[in-house]
Structure formats: C-alpha cells, structure tokens
Enzyme design. Structure first.
Site, short mmCIF file in Angstrom:
data_model
loop_
_atom_site.label_atom_id
_atom_site.label_comp_id
_atom_site.label_asym_id
_atom_site.label_seq_id
_atom_site.Cartn_x
_atom_site.Cartn_y
_atom_site.Cartn_z
N CYS A 79 0.83 -1.20 0.00
CA CYS A 79 0.00 0.00 0.00
C CYS A 79 0.87 1.26 0.00
O CYS A 79 1.45 1.60 -1.02
CB CYS A 79 -0.98 -0.03 1.17
SG CYS A 79 -2.34 1.16 1.02
N HIS A 167 -3.69 -4.99 0.64
CA HIS A 167 -3.16 -5.47 1.92
C HIS A 167 -3.25 -7.00 1.98
O HIS A 167 -4.31 -7.55 2.33
CB HIS A 167 -3.94 -4.86 3.09
CG HIS A 167 -3.65 -3.42 3.32
ND1 HIS A 167 -2.62 -2.99 4.12
CD2 HIS A 167 -4.23 -2.30 2.81
CE1 HIS A 167 -2.58 -1.67 4.13
NE2 HIS A 167 -3.55 -1.22 3.33
N GLU A 169 -2.03 -8.93 4.16
CA GLU A 169 -1.97 -9.41 5.54
C GLU A 169 -3.34 -9.58 6.17
O GLU A 169 -3.47 -10.26 7.19
CB GLU A 169 -1.12 -8.47 6.40
CG GLU A 169 -1.70 -7.08 6.64
CD GLU A 169 -1.34 -6.07 5.57
OE1 GLU A 169 -1.37 -4.87 5.87
OE2 GLU A 169 -1.06 -6.48 4.42
N SER A 221 0.29 -13.18 38.15
CA SER A 221 -1.14 -12.96 38.23
C SER A 221 -1.93 -14.25 38.12
O SER A 221 -3.13 -14.27 38.36
CB SER A 221 -1.58 -12.03 37.09
OG SER A 221 -1.41 -12.68 35.84
N GLY A 222 -1.25 -15.34 37.75
CA GLY A 222 -1.95 -16.59 37.51
C GLY A 222 -2.38 -16.73 36.07
O GLY A 222 -2.88 -17.77 35.65
N GLY A 223 -2.18 -15.67 35.27
CA GLY A 223 -2.54 -15.69 33.87
C GLY A 223 -1.45 -16.31 33.00
O GLY A 223 -0.36 -16.65 33.47
N VAL A 224 -1.76 -16.42 31.72
CA VAL A 224 -0.85 -17.06 30.77
C VAL A 224 0.47 -16.30 30.66
O VAL A 224 1.55 -16.89 30.76
CB VAL A 224 -1.51 -17.16 29.38
CG1 VAL A 224 -0.54 -17.77 28.37
CG2 VAL A 224 -2.79 -17.96 29.44
N ASP A 225 0.38 -14.99 30.46
CA ASP A 225 1.58 -14.21 30.15
C ASP A 225 2.60 -14.22 31.29
O ASP A 225 3.78 -14.54 31.08
CB ASP A 225 1.20 -12.77 29.81
CG ASP A 225 0.18 -12.69 28.69
OD1 ASP A 225 0.16 -13.61 27.86
OD2 ASP A 225 -0.60 -11.73 28.66
N SER A 226 2.16 -13.86 32.49
CA SER A 226 3.11 -13.81 33.60
C SER A 226 3.63 -15.20 33.94
O SER A 226 4.80 -15.37 34.32
CB SER A 226 2.48 -13.17 34.83
OG SER A 226 1.44 -13.95 35.36
N SER A 227 2.79 -16.23 33.77
CA SER A 227 3.23 -17.60 34.08
C SER A 227 4.32 -18.06 33.13
O SER A 227 5.36 -18.59 33.56
CB SER A 227 2.04 -18.56 34.00
OG SER A 227 1.04 -18.22 34.92
#
Length: 510
Positions: A79, A167, A169, A221-227
C-alpha cells in the site's frame, strides 16, 4: 543465526498483522519504525514496507532512504510502501478519483511473477488507500490489476523489489498468506526454523547473559503471560527469580488463593502479598478510566518497591508484557502508531526504584505465548485461561471503584465464567468478563419495585487481542446466566450482553 524479516512501520493499523502472518511460516520478524531503522546485519533476509495513514504526497509523510537498501536484500512494499517505491524510482502517484476501500479482485495476473505464484485470477484482495499509482517506474513490470486499479502489483526482478497496492496481511485478502509466503520463503529464502522450542532456547540464553548473576523480582497474576514469562526466567536463573503475587483487591472471586495454589508444583519461589486496601485507597474518588489505570499501576509499582527492600540483591523487575500491550500503550518501538490506552505493566519505573525491566515475551502475540507455554510443559489449566487485564476489575467497574462494587462484580463474574465452563463454551471463547455499569434501573421482584444495578456481559473470539468479534453465545445459555445473576447476586436487577466488535470497540470497556 536466526533468519529475520524486518517490517518497516509507517504507522499502519495493519503492521502487526503482517508480523503475525510472517511468524505463521515459522520465520522470525521484527517491526521497526521508519525513523529508527537499525543497521542491517547478515540475518536480515528481507524487508517489508508497511501501509500508512499518511499520503506519500504529504510534505510531512514518513520517508526513508530506499537507495541504501535496494540491491542488498529483497523488498516488498504494501500500500503506502508500494506508492513510496513508485515515487522513489520515478513513478507517479496521484490522489484517487474515487477513494479505494474494501474488496477487489485481481485481474491479468502475470504468470512470470514470483510474488504472485499460485494466486488465481479473481483472487479477492482488500484495498484501503486514497492515492493510486498512476505510473510505475521505468524498467518495472506491472504484474496484476483490478477493475479499478491498473497497477495493483508490480515488481523489478533485477532489483529484487516487489510491490502491491492492496493489503495481503488482512483476512479479506483470501490468498494474501500465499503471497507473503512466496516472498518470505521463496524470494527471501528464509529458513522456517523459528519455533516455540527455538524461541525458548534463544530467550533463555539471552536472559542468562543479560541478568548474569543478579536477581529478578516478578509479579505473577496466575494468567498465561506472567506464568510463561516466569517459567522462562526460572529456566534462565533458577532460584534467583523471586516471584510476588499481589492481591490488589481487584481479582476474580477466590483468585488470590487459587493462584498461589496453582504455582505450588511449578517450583517457583513465590510470595503472596495482600495489598487490597492500599489499592482501594488509591482508587477512592477516581472515575476517569485513564486515571484509574495510572493509579493502579502506580500502586502496583509502590508495592514492588516496598517488597524489593526484602530482596536487596534484586536488580531487575520481570514483567509479562506481550506485543499487544506494547502496541496499544505506546508507539511500536517508538514508531508513529497512535496510542489507544496505557497499560499498568508497561509503565516506567520511578527514578528512586533501582530496578531494570526484563520482558521475555515483549515481542510475542498471545497465541505464540501459549505455544511457548506448551513447549515448557506448563499446566493447561494455566495456559487455557482467558486473558485478564492487569488492572483487573478496576477497569470493569465503570465509575468509582469501591470494595462493595468489587465484591458484587466478583459474584457476577464467577457465575458467568463457571457457566461457560459447565456448558462447554469456555474454550470456544477467547476472553469473557462482566462489567459493572454506572447506572441503576427500575425492576420488579415479587410485589416490590427495585432500583438496582445493571451488568453487561462480554465474550469475544480472537487470536491475539488486536481484533476481536463478539461471541454468538446460545440464547438459552444467556437466559440461564442472566436469571442466575439476578436471583443470586443482591443488588443486580438487569443483565445486558455486549455485541460490539473490536474495532470499533475495545475488548475492555475502559
């Protein structure tokens, strides 16, 4: 060396989608803003020039010196990038007589084009531009057109330059993935070796070298990212990682206890800190969403500053920041993209806190984080959890946050999430939550008139949080959940369901 594709970001809303598509081929890519392009090294195998909200005809439009790149590695312009290539090498770009947005179909595709190999006639593409390439540069070949756009694609084999006005993508370009694969794997000859296992190996080695013998503290936090981030750091530095789980009083029902329990078998060194009253005090009287986020983030950092005194050897603060956090919080790597909102986990540390930030997942999308987690053999109950915002229920309570509102919303959220799990719908939803609305409405319970709170339920499908669509949950399920909430949670007499997609809405209400 890891073969890499660079994406030069001119500020397009779709730049991150290009990155996702490239990574789907197991090829690593990086986004760099047009005004901060590093020196090209041997592992860089190709460059993609993104779209832009600017016109190439604007005096203040972003510009780079293409002549320093041409002839060294293949270049693909998308583009704005295609228009910029045309202007740079002597072509002509003019304002479109009709602004060209939406679906189009490719015609007259060149059989000789390496970029368009295996793309059929009438392939649907997505247009989004106000200018058009009137003339392509001399010695370039037009390789595709549409009914409205003569130069929809063009290239110069001799200079290894390729350009498309559409585009590839985005989802609506049905063969866009094939086009990008042709560029990345065939034209750039990238090795498809960037896998979760290779990422883990490379990331752990980099963190070892970066941290050395120093210590890291990190909030979980118990979440995916921090774990996943914590386990990666644990692999790199072992017991020198000190994990802290802060109860900010804005968590889901029983989450503080459950999170601490879930980490027992991972082997992480973790400490629980109940700072809920401190957060409630910091939020008192605040109704503006951005000010709430900042208050939560500031208090979060202050708690860590206090806890760091008990770990004097700590020199680093680990965070589970992922790519969408960075993209939506600040311009991508300092580039031109617009800021939408701030995130508490990408805010700057105060000067008095002598901790450096380490973010193992900073350049990963959510689905990539989960794949890395699986390669690390993290429990699926952690990996499959829905994303939960760092500021927690603080940004799901519209208006002032109080302890009483939090308790009410925790009960509502528990009924909603439990219902999704019991009905087998939880894994079909990317993220779900409940929102406390700042209004009260009239209701009738028995023979009595009520004037109580209204709740909104939100459930979306997505892959990375950059875009999302609302989930078409069964009416019978919504009816059952609404009935349970109103009957079991005192203070609620009305339940609504949010049917907004992102964009134009965001996933969270604040």
């Amino acid at each position: 060396m890891q073969h890499t594709i660079w994406i030069i970001d001119f500020g397009s809303q779709y730049t991150q989608l290009i990155a996702r598509r490239v990574r789907e081929f197991n090829v690593y890519c990086e986004i760099h803003p047009w005004n901060k392009i590093p020196t090209i090294s041997n592992e860089i195998k190709g460059i993609i020039l993104s779209g832009s909200p600017f016109s190439t005809l604007d005096e203040k439009s972003p510009q780079i010196n293409l002549h320093t790149l041409v002839g060294r590695i293949p270049i693909l312009g998308v583009c704005y990038g295609a228009q910029y290539i045309s202007l740079t090498f002597g072509g002509k770009v003019l304002p479109s007589k009709i602004r060209e947005y939406g679906r189009a179909n490719l015609k007259k595709i060149s059989n000789e084009s390496l970029l368009l190999k295996n793309i059929p006639i009438d392939s649907q593409v997505w247009m989004s531009h106000g200018d058009t390439i009137e003339e392509i540069p001399e010695n370039f070949l037009c390789t595709a057109s549409t009914n409205e756009v003569i130069n929809a694609a063009y290239e110069s084999i001799e200079q290894n330059i390729f350009a498309v006005q559409f585009h590839p993508e985005v989802y609506h370009s049905t063969d866009g993935s094939t086009l990008l694969q042709n560029f990345v794997l065939n034209i750039c000859s990238c090795d498809a070796t960037w896998t979760p296992n290779s990422f883990v190996e490379d990331c752990v080695e980099k963190m070892k070298n970066l941290v050395g013998e120093e210590h890291v503290i990190m909030g979980l936090s118990g979440g995916v990212d921090s774990s996943v981030a914590a386990v990666l750091l644990h692999h790199a530095i072992g017991s020198r990682l000190h994990c802290i789980f802060v109860d900010n009083g804005l968590l889901r029902k029983e989450e503080y206890k459950n999170v601490l329990e879930s980490y027992k078998h991972i082997g992480l060194n973790i400490k629980g800190v109940d700072a809920s009253e401190r957060f409630y005090t910091a939020l008192k009287g605040i109704t503006d969403p951005e000010l709430k986020r900042k208050a939560i983030g500031k208090t979060f950092i202050e708690v860590f500053e206090h806890e760091s005194h008990s770990i004097p050897e700590a020199k680093w603060l680990g965070q589970g920041t992922i790519y969408p956090d960075v993209i939506e919080s600040v311009s991508v790597n300092g580039g031109p993209s617009q800021t939408i909102k701030s995130h508490h986990n990408v805010g700057a540390l105060p000067d008095f806190m002598k901790l450096k930030i380490i973010e193992p997942l900073r350049l990963l999308f959510k689905d990539e984080v989960r794949r890395v987690g699986k390669s690390l053999k993290i429990d699926e109950q952690i990996l499959d959890r829905h994303p939960f915002p760092g500021p927690g229920l603080g940004i799901r309570i519209l208006g002032e946050v109080t302890k009483e509102k939090v308790k009410l919303l925790q009960e509502v959220d528990s009924i909603f999430i439990s219902g999704l799990k019991e009905s087998g719908l939880y894994n079909e939803v990317w993220q779900a939550g409940s929102i406390f609305l700042p209004i009260q409405s009239v209701g009738v319970m028995g023979d009595e008139r009520t004037y109580e709170n209204a709740i909104a339920l939100r459930a979306v499908s997505s892959t990375d949080g950059m875009t999302a669509d609302w989930c078409r949950l069964p009416y019978d399920f919504l009816a059952e959940i609404s009935n349970k909430i109103i009957n079991q949670v005192k203070g609620v007499n009305r339940v609504t369901y949010d049917i907004s997609s992102k964009p134009p809405a965001t996933i969270e209400w604040e």
